[in-house]
Design an enzyme around this catalytic site. Sequence first.
Site, PDB file in Angstrom:
ATOM      1  N   HIS A  95       9.432  -0.203   6.124  1.00 23.46           N
ATOM      2  CA  HIS A  95       9.992  -1.386   6.788  1.00 23.46           C
ATOM      3  C   HIS A  95      10.860  -2.250   5.870  1.00 23.46           C
ATOM      4  O   HIS A  95      11.524  -3.174   6.353  1.00 23.46           O
ATOM      5  CB  HIS A  95       8.848  -2.213   7.408  1.00 23.46           C
ATOM      6  CG  HIS A  95       9.211  -2.849   8.713  1.00 23.46           C
ATOM      7  ND1 HIS A  95       8.271  -3.289   9.621  1.00 23.46           N
ATOM      8  CD2 HIS A  95      10.427  -3.130   9.274  1.00 23.46           C
ATOM      9  CE1 HIS A  95       8.899  -3.825  10.662  1.00 23.46           C
ATOM     10  NE2 HIS A  95      10.196  -3.743  10.482  1.00 23.46           N
ATOM     11  N   ASP A 118       4.838  -5.217  15.393  1.00 19.47           N
ATOM     12  CA  ASP A 118       4.200  -4.775  14.140  1.00 19.47           C
ATOM     13  C   ASP A 118       2.737  -5.221  14.116  1.00 19.47           C
ATOM     14  O   ASP A 118       2.403  -6.295  14.638  1.00 19.47           O
ATOM     15  CB  ASP A 118       4.959  -5.438  12.963  1.00 19.47           C
ATOM     16  CG  ASP A 118       4.777  -4.758  11.615  1.00 19.47           C
ATOM     17  OD1 ASP A 118       3.683  -4.243  11.338  1.00 19.47           O
ATOM     18  OD2 ASP A 118       5.751  -4.772  10.826  1.00 19.47           O
ATOM     19  N   HIS A 120       1.536  -6.036  11.427  1.00 23.24           N
ATOM     20  CA  HIS A 120       1.599  -6.948  10.282  1.00 23.24           C
ATOM     21  C   HIS A 120       2.683  -8.007  10.505  1.00 23.24           C
ATOM     22  O   HIS A 120       3.527  -7.854  11.380  1.00 23.24           O
ATOM     23  CB  HIS A 120       1.908  -6.152   9.006  1.00 23.24           C
ATOM     24  CG  HIS A 120       0.996  -4.986   8.789  1.00 23.24           C
ATOM     25  ND1 HIS A 120       1.293  -3.724   9.252  1.00 23.24           N
ATOM     26  CD2 HIS A 120      -0.218  -4.905   8.197  1.00 23.24           C
ATOM     27  CE1 HIS A 120       0.295  -2.897   8.937  1.00 23.24           C
ATOM     28  NE2 HIS A 120      -0.639  -3.584   8.296  1.00 23.24           N
ATOM     29  N   ASP A 122       4.752  -9.049   7.918  1.00 29.96           N
ATOM     30  CA  ASP A 122       5.850  -8.780   6.974  1.00 29.96           C
ATOM     31  C   ASP A 122       6.500 -10.076   6.498  1.00 29.96           C
ATOM     32  O   ASP A 122       7.712 -10.146   6.265  1.00 29.96           O
ATOM     33  CB  ASP A 122       6.863  -7.796   7.575  1.00 29.96           C
ATOM     34  CG  ASP A 122       6.241  -6.407   7.781  1.00 29.96           C
ATOM     35  OD1 ASP A 122       5.068  -6.215   7.403  1.00 29.96           O
ATOM     36  OD2 ASP A 122       6.916  -5.522   8.329  1.00 29.96           O
ATOM     37  N   HIS A 135       7.717  -3.550   1.677  1.00 30.97           N
ATOM     38  CA  HIS A 135       7.670  -3.381   3.150  1.00 30.97           C
ATOM     39  C   HIS A 135       6.832  -4.469   3.830  1.00 30.97           C
ATOM     40  O   HIS A 135       6.922  -4.618   5.051  1.00 30.97           O
ATOM     41  CB  HIS A 135       7.208  -1.978   3.558  1.00 30.97           C
ATOM     42  CG  HIS A 135       5.720  -1.771   3.593  1.00 30.97           C
ATOM     43  ND1 HIS A 135       5.121  -0.865   4.443  1.00 30.97           N
ATOM     44  CD2 HIS A 135       4.722  -2.341   2.877  1.00 30.97           C
ATOM     45  CE1 HIS A 135       3.801  -0.885   4.248  1.00 30.97           C
ATOM     46  NE2 HIS A 135       3.537  -1.761   3.308  1.00 30.97           N
ATOM     47  N   ASP A 222       7.940  -1.472  14.128  1.00 23.97           N
ATOM     48  CA  ASP A 222       7.064  -0.764  13.177  1.00 23.97           C
ATOM     49  C   ASP A 222       6.051   0.031  14.005  1.00 23.97           C
ATOM     50  O   ASP A 222       5.313  -0.545  14.808  1.00 23.97           O
ATOM     51  CB  ASP A 222       6.378  -1.819  12.298  1.00 23.97           C
ATOM     52  CG  ASP A 222       5.540  -1.220  11.172  1.00 23.97           C
ATOM     53  OD1 ASP A 222       5.020  -0.095  11.338  1.00 23.97           O
ATOM     54  OD2 ASP A 222       5.397  -1.898  10.140  1.00 23.97           O
ATOM     55  N   ASP A 224       3.326   1.156  13.355  1.00 22.33           N
ATOM     56  CA  ASP A 224       1.914   0.803  13.178  1.00 22.33           C
ATOM     57  C   ASP A 224       1.464  -0.323  14.106  1.00 22.33           C
ATOM     58  O   ASP A 224       0.283  -0.674  14.146  1.00 22.33           O
ATOM     59  CB  ASP A 224       1.571   0.534  11.707  1.00 22.33           C
ATOM     60  CG  ASP A 224       2.153  -0.756  11.144  1.00 22.33           C
ATOM     61  OD1 ASP A 224       2.362  -1.717  11.879  1.00 22.33           O
ATOM     62  OD2 ASP A 224       2.372  -0.795   9.904  1.00 22.33           O
ATOM     63  N   GLU A 267       8.512   3.310   9.600  1.00 20.97           N
ATOM     64  CA  GLU A 267       7.167   3.634   9.105  1.00 20.97           C
ATOM     65  C   GLU A 267       6.595   4.944   9.642  1.00 20.97           C
ATOM     66  O   GLU A 267       5.398   5.202   9.513  1.00 20.97           O
ATOM     67  CB  GLU A 267       6.170   2.480   9.327  1.00 20.97           C
ATOM     68  CG  GLU A 267       6.535   1.166   8.621  1.00 20.97           C
ATOM     69  CD  GLU A 267       6.238   1.134   7.113  1.00 20.97           C
ATOM     70  OE1 GLU A 267       5.660   2.104   6.594  1.00 20.97           O
ATOM     71  OE2 GLU A 267       6.608   0.116   6.472  1.00 20.97           O
TER      72      GLU A 267
HETATM   73  C1  DIR Z   1       0.491  -5.879   3.756  1.00 22.32           C
HETATM   74  C2  DIR Z   1       0.854  -4.639   4.558  1.00 22.32           C
HETATM   75  N1  DIR Z   1       0.551  -7.073   4.577  1.00 22.32           N
HETATM   76  C3  DIR Z   1       1.410  -6.015   2.556  1.00 22.32           C
HETATM   77  N2  DIR Z   1       2.068  -4.766   5.263  1.00 22.32           N
HETATM   78  C4  DIR Z   1       2.570  -3.852   6.105  1.00 22.32           C
HETATM   79  O1  DIR Z   1       1.421  -5.101   1.742  1.00 22.32           O
HETATM   80  O2  DIR Z   1       2.091  -7.021   2.427  1.00 22.32           O
HETATM   81  N3  DIR Z   1       3.554  -4.143   6.887  1.00 22.32           N
HETATM   82  N4  DIR Z   1       2.070  -2.652   6.189  1.00 22.32           N
HETATM   83  O3  DIR Z   1       4.036  -3.409   7.904  1.00 22.32           O
HETATM   84 MN    MN Z   2       6.187  -3.722   9.171  1.00 19.74          MN
HETATM   85 MN    MN Z   3       3.155  -2.794   9.905  1.00 21.36          MN
HETATM   86 MN    MN Z   4       5.096  -2.413   6.803  1.00 18.48          MN
END
Ligand code: DIR
Ligand code: MN
Ligand code: MN
Ligand code: MN
Length: 295
Positions: A95, A118, A120, A122, A135, A222, A224, A267
């Site tokens: 991402h 998402d 998350h 981000d 990401h 994303d 996920d 992703e």
């Molecule tokens: C987590 C994972 N918050 C990080 N983030 C992801 O590493 O900052 N975002 N997977 O899509």
């Molecule tokens: Mn993401």
């Molecule tokens: Mn994510």
């Molecule tokens: Mn991510």
Amino acid sequence: KTISMVGVPMDLGQSRRGVDMGPAAIRYAGVVERLENLGYEINDLGNIEIENVGKDAKREIRNVNAIVEVNRKLAHTVEKIMEEGSFPLVLGGDHSIAIGTIAGVSKFFHQLGVIWYDAHGDLNTPETSPSGNIHGMPLATSLGLGERDLVNIGGYAPKLKYENIVIIGARSLDEGEKDLIKKKGIKVYTMHEVDRMGMSAIIEETIAYLKNKTDGIHLSFDLDALDPIYAPGVGTPVSGGVTFRETHLALEMLAETNLITSAEFVEVNPILDERNKTGSLTVELIGSLFGERIL
Ligand code: DIR
Ligand code: MN
Ligand code: MN
Ligand code: MN
């Protein structure tokens, strides 16, 4: 209507190998044919070249120099697509590439809206990130927060305003992300709201929220966000996610509005996948975004 597709075989924004093969997995699952069957002209520009610049792993934000370089190239490519009046469709890759996509499109839309689908947020910065993975930072970066070289890609910052973004599907937010969301009043539909309101109401509200104050809307998708039952081929799966049907509905409703002006799907990691299930899902979802219907 022409769609210009570009792959970004990037895996430097996170820690699991294989997401660099995402664009190939999505192409093998038939994305070009799927869109052609819907009547679009597809211009597949191939992949952005990722140079082996060596991993600067000692820095607290992993691989930042290489990620800056790739996102500069991507921003330039997306800008050219926009100049030609074509729709930019970007295939990831992790991402972190959203930084480049948004840098490219935001030159054309000074009130760019973003829908961030998402698990998350981000919204991390190098200071708040628990992982050091870029990401987890692209939305914050586009809002002007964090590492200067990333924030300034395209020669200006910020690319986005807090009131022009909507996050959907969130269920894993870090402490610094929660603080930023509260402090800035960022619109977030967590899984609590997905369960409680239903996806239909969420998309209606999202469109009502963005429609009149934005001049374009980018969809940053994303994989996920979906429950890992449906999308196992992602690097950071989080259970309790959005379903297959809810996601198709969301994208079908967005297609009906005709307001989406660019999109990226990121992703997809074929090494972690089950017989390209997540790659195939991505192609189906792209179909819905571009107007595919059951009947
Ligand atoms: C987590 C994972 N918050 C990080 N983030 C992801 O590493 O900052 N975002 N997977 O899509
Ligand atoms: Mn993401
Ligand atoms: Mn994510
Ligand atoms: Mn991510």
